[in-house]
Design a protein around this motif. Structure first.
Motif, PDB file in Angstrom:
ATOM      1  N   SER A  55       0.838  -1.208   0.084  1.00 25.94           N
ATOM      2  CA  SER A  55      -0.110   0.067  -0.111  1.00 25.94           C
ATOM      3  C   SER A  55       0.914   1.386  -0.019  1.00 25.94           C
ATOM      4  O   SER A  55       1.864   1.339   0.570  1.00 25.94           O
ATOM      5  CB  SER A  55      -0.854  -0.006   1.334  1.00 25.94           C
ATOM      6  OG  SER A  55      -1.744   1.244   1.248  1.00 25.94           O
ATOM      7  N   ASN A  56       0.473   2.131  -0.637  1.00 21.96           N
ATOM      8  CA  ASN A  56       1.184   3.350  -0.817  1.00 21.96           C
ATOM      9  C   ASN A  56      -0.058   4.374  -0.675  1.00 21.96           C
ATOM     10  O   ASN A  56      -0.267   5.507  -1.318  1.00 21.96           O
ATOM     11  CB  ASN A  56       1.878   3.752  -2.131  1.00 21.96           C
ATOM     12  CG  ASN A  56       2.688   4.968  -2.267  1.00 21.96           C
ATOM     13  OD1 ASN A  56       2.982   5.413  -1.154  1.00 21.96           O
ATOM     14  ND2 ASN A  56       2.761   5.538  -3.431  1.00 21.96           N
ATOM     15  N   ALA A  57      -1.066   3.999   0.297  1.00 22.50           N
ATOM     16  CA  ALA A  57      -2.326   4.878   0.590  1.00 22.50           C
ATOM     17  C   ALA A  57      -1.831   6.600   0.814  1.00 22.50           C
ATOM     18  O   ALA A  57      -2.922   7.297   0.519  1.00 22.50           O
ATOM     19  CB  ALA A  57      -3.239   4.331   1.537  1.00 22.50           C
ATOM     20  N   PHE A  58      -0.831   6.635   1.582  1.00 21.33           N
ATOM     21  CA  PHE A  58      -0.770   8.193   2.005  1.00 21.33           C
ATOM     22  C   PHE A  58       0.547   8.536   1.581  1.00 21.33           C
ATOM     23  O   PHE A  58       0.900   9.688   2.023  1.00 21.33           O
ATOM     24  CB  PHE A  58      -0.546   7.957   3.751  1.00 21.33           C
ATOM     25  CG  PHE A  58      -1.727   7.433   4.461  1.00 21.33           C
ATOM     26  CD1 PHE A  58      -2.850   8.129   4.526  1.00 21.33           C
ATOM     27  CD2 PHE A  58      -1.884   6.040   4.893  1.00 21.33           C
ATOM     28  CE1 PHE A  58      -3.990   7.932   5.306  1.00 21.33           C
ATOM     29  CE2 PHE A  58      -2.967   5.484   5.428  1.00 21.33           C
ATOM     30  CZ  PHE A  58      -3.924   6.383   5.807  1.00 21.33           C
ATOM     31  N   GLY A  59       1.194   7.832   0.707  1.00 22.08           N
ATOM     32  CA  GLY A  59       2.299   8.640  -0.009  1.00 22.08           C
ATOM     33  C   GLY A  59       1.889   9.544  -1.235  1.00 22.08           C
ATOM     34  O   GLY A  59       0.929   9.237  -1.858  1.00 22.08           O
ATOM     35  N   GLY A 104      -1.340   7.097  -3.425  1.00 25.28           N
ATOM     36  CA  GLY A 104      -2.798   6.623  -3.090  1.00 25.28           C
ATOM     37  C   GLY A 104      -3.338   5.398  -3.353  1.00 25.28           C
ATOM     38  O   GLY A 104      -4.515   4.842  -2.931  1.00 25.28           O
ATOM     39  N   ALA A 105      -2.442   4.365  -3.955  1.00 27.67           N
ATOM     40  CA  ALA A 105      -2.815   3.215  -4.485  1.00 27.67           C
ATOM     41  C   ALA A 105      -2.050   2.037  -3.742  1.00 27.67           C
ATOM     42  O   ALA A 105      -1.417   2.190  -2.875  1.00 27.67           O
ATOM     43  CB  ALA A 105      -2.525   3.046  -5.977  1.00 27.67           C
ATOM     44  N   GLN A 106      -2.625   0.862  -4.159  1.00 29.91           N
ATOM     45  CA  GLN A 106      -2.014  -0.324  -3.932  1.00 29.91           C
ATOM     46  C   GLN A 106      -1.901  -1.154  -5.115  1.00 29.91           C
ATOM     47  O   GLN A 106      -1.995  -1.212  -6.180  1.00 29.91           O
ATOM     48  CB  GLN A 106      -2.942  -1.049  -2.801  1.00 29.91           C
ATOM     49  CG  GLN A 106      -4.125  -1.624  -3.339  1.00 29.91           C
ATOM     50  CD  GLN A 106      -4.947  -2.560  -2.355  1.00 29.91           C
ATOM     51  OE1 GLN A 106      -4.244  -3.261  -1.884  1.00 29.91           O
ATOM     52  NE2 GLN A 106      -6.324  -2.220  -2.290  1.00 29.91           N
ATOM     53  N   VAL A 137       5.219   8.023   4.459  1.00 25.77           N
ATOM     54  CA  VAL A 137       5.272   6.804   4.353  1.00 25.77           C
ATOM     55  C   VAL A 137       4.005   5.888   4.954  1.00 25.77           C
ATOM     56  O   VAL A 137       3.394   6.216   5.919  1.00 25.77           O
ATOM     57  CB  VAL A 137       6.732   6.174   5.068  1.00 25.77           C
ATOM     58  CG1 VAL A 137       6.573   4.877   5.457  1.00 25.77           C
ATOM     59  CG2 VAL A 137       7.931   6.803   4.462  1.00 25.77           C
ATOM     60  N   THR A 138       3.747   5.185   4.190  1.00 23.84           N
ATOM     61  CA  THR A 138       2.488   4.299   4.786  1.00 23.84           C
ATOM     62  C   THR A 138       2.896   3.103   5.298  1.00 23.84           C
ATOM     63  O   THR A 138       3.810   2.346   5.075  1.00 23.84           O
ATOM     64  CB  THR A 138       1.600   3.912   3.412  1.00 23.84           C
ATOM     65  OG1 THR A 138       1.324   5.017   2.764  1.00 23.84           O
ATOM     66  CG2 THR A 138       0.489   2.813   3.850  1.00 23.84           C
TER      67      THR A 138
END
Length: 382
Positions: A55-59, A104-106, A137-138
């Motif tokens: 996950s890069n949800a918060f990147g 924001g994606a995975q 960093v997520t």
């Protein structure tokens, strides 16, 4: 062939500065650039093949994964930096050894042939090369599990040279197994995330529930400090429900055990209003989950007497009692799990039993988490 089901998860969170990797991995330049991150996770159900989710949800910028491997840890132990050499397998993404996770994606890996037994520990190693990693960093800070960082690409090595331990998970948000098992999702805060449990021993109450009953997969989507109504340490439960629960394939049951942080962080004089908002929010969670044919079980809030959340006028305790009364009698949840009754001190009902108390009068000890695990009726997960 079975279907893909999450056998392990961690709810993605934005990493706060104090939870970033130690120097030099979070010094000047991209975080963890030109390094290897090795993490262990304990799965619930097993299978012959697995897939990984990152996950890069918060990147705010793309996350470059240069190389990823999976393996079995030496001795089968969580938190171990060494792996069994012959078990090392490379993970690919659309047949390629690397992947870039958009902001924001995975990303989901291709299937990896590595048989896993139920309750086994899996090691996941990833290398971030010179590609620029996100500034934000997520991660999942409350891993209760030791990860390891080392310089260079050591993803294919049995032992990590010069490894530095860190008790957080980064980027890895899920492991899937190919199996025909039903999935239990958990929406909660630090009491489900396992604060007070033993590092590397996997004795949170969800782990002990699996040890007790087995036969189903568990997606523990709890986050320490989380609230139902408002963002805090991570998005609120209402905000993250779609991403963390409803988007998971094959969820049959959802246990909601969250709300004490809403009461504990709200003004003492606003407790009646917060309690009313909480029960309305629970109903919203049930309505949204029922739309996906998920059975929703409500767990009562456990005692907070003696913790800093407790106030001298007893306003928060009164609100907790009001919320619990609604959970027990509101006829909104498909079933009720009475965690409060299981761990409260009968002689002092606003306090935890001494044997269940981790010491701060809010979080539970491993024995307390065992008590919660045994308070879940087996019939609810049949």
């Amino acid at each position: 062939m079975g279907r893909w089901v999450h056998t392990w998860t961690s709810a993605p969170q934005l990493t706060e500065p104090e939870n970033l990797p130690p120097a030099p991995y979070a010094g000047r330049g991209p975080v963890m650039a030109r390094s290897t991150l090795r993490q262990t996770v304990r799965v619930s159900i097993g299978g012959e093949r697995l897939r990984l989710r990152f996950s890069n949800a918060f990147g705010g910028t793309p996350l470059p994964l240069t190389r990823v491997t999976v393996a079995l840890p030496a001795g089968g132990r969580a938190g171990e930096s060494a792996v069994v050499p012959e078990s090392i397998r490379a993970a690919t993404f659309h047949g390629r050894p690397s992947a870039v996770v958009p902001a924001g994606a995975q990303v989901v890996s291709d299937p990896v042939d590595l048989p896993l037994a139920a309750g086994a520990v899996l090691t996941v190693s990833l290398h971030l090369a010179d590609g620029r990693a996100p500034e934000d960093v997520t991660s999942h800070p409350g891993s209760r599990t030791t990860s390891h960082l080392a310089g260079g690409d050591q993803t294919g090595s049995a032992d990590l040279a010069g490894a530095t331990p860190v008790e957080h998970w980064y980027f890895l948000s899920g492991v899937e197994a190919e199996a025909p098992a039903p999935l239990l999702a958990l929406l909660g805060d630090s009491l489900t995330d396992g604060r007070g449990s033993t590092t590397d021993h996997n004795d949170r109450w969800p782990d002990q529930l699996f040890d007790r009953l087995g036969g189903f997969a568990i997606a523990n989507q709890a986050a320490g400090g989380n609230r139902v109504l408002n963002d805090g340490l991570g998005p609120s439960a209402l905000a993250r429900l779609d991403r963390d629960v409803l988007a998971l394939g094959g969820v049959r049951w959802l246990i909601v055990f969250e709300g004490v942080n809403d009461l504990g962080t709200a003004d003492v004089d606003a407790q009646e209003s917060v309690a009313a908002d909480l029960v309305a929010a629970y109903e919203q969670i049930v309505v949204r989950a029922h739309a996906h044919d998920i059975l929703v079980y409500g767990a009562t809030l456990t005692p907070l007497g003696g913790h800093p959340y407790d106030d001298s006028r007893g306003r928060r305790e009164a609100a907790r009692q009001a919320v619990n009364a609604w959970i027990r009698t509101g006829d909104v949840f498909d079933a009720v799990i009475d965690f409060d009754r299981a761990v409260r001190d009968p002689a002092h009902p606003r306090r935890l039993l001494r044997a269940c108390d981790a010491g701060d009068h809010l979080h539970l000890s491993p024995a307390g988490y065992r008590t919660l695990a045994h308070a879940v009726p087996a019939s609810l997960l049949a």
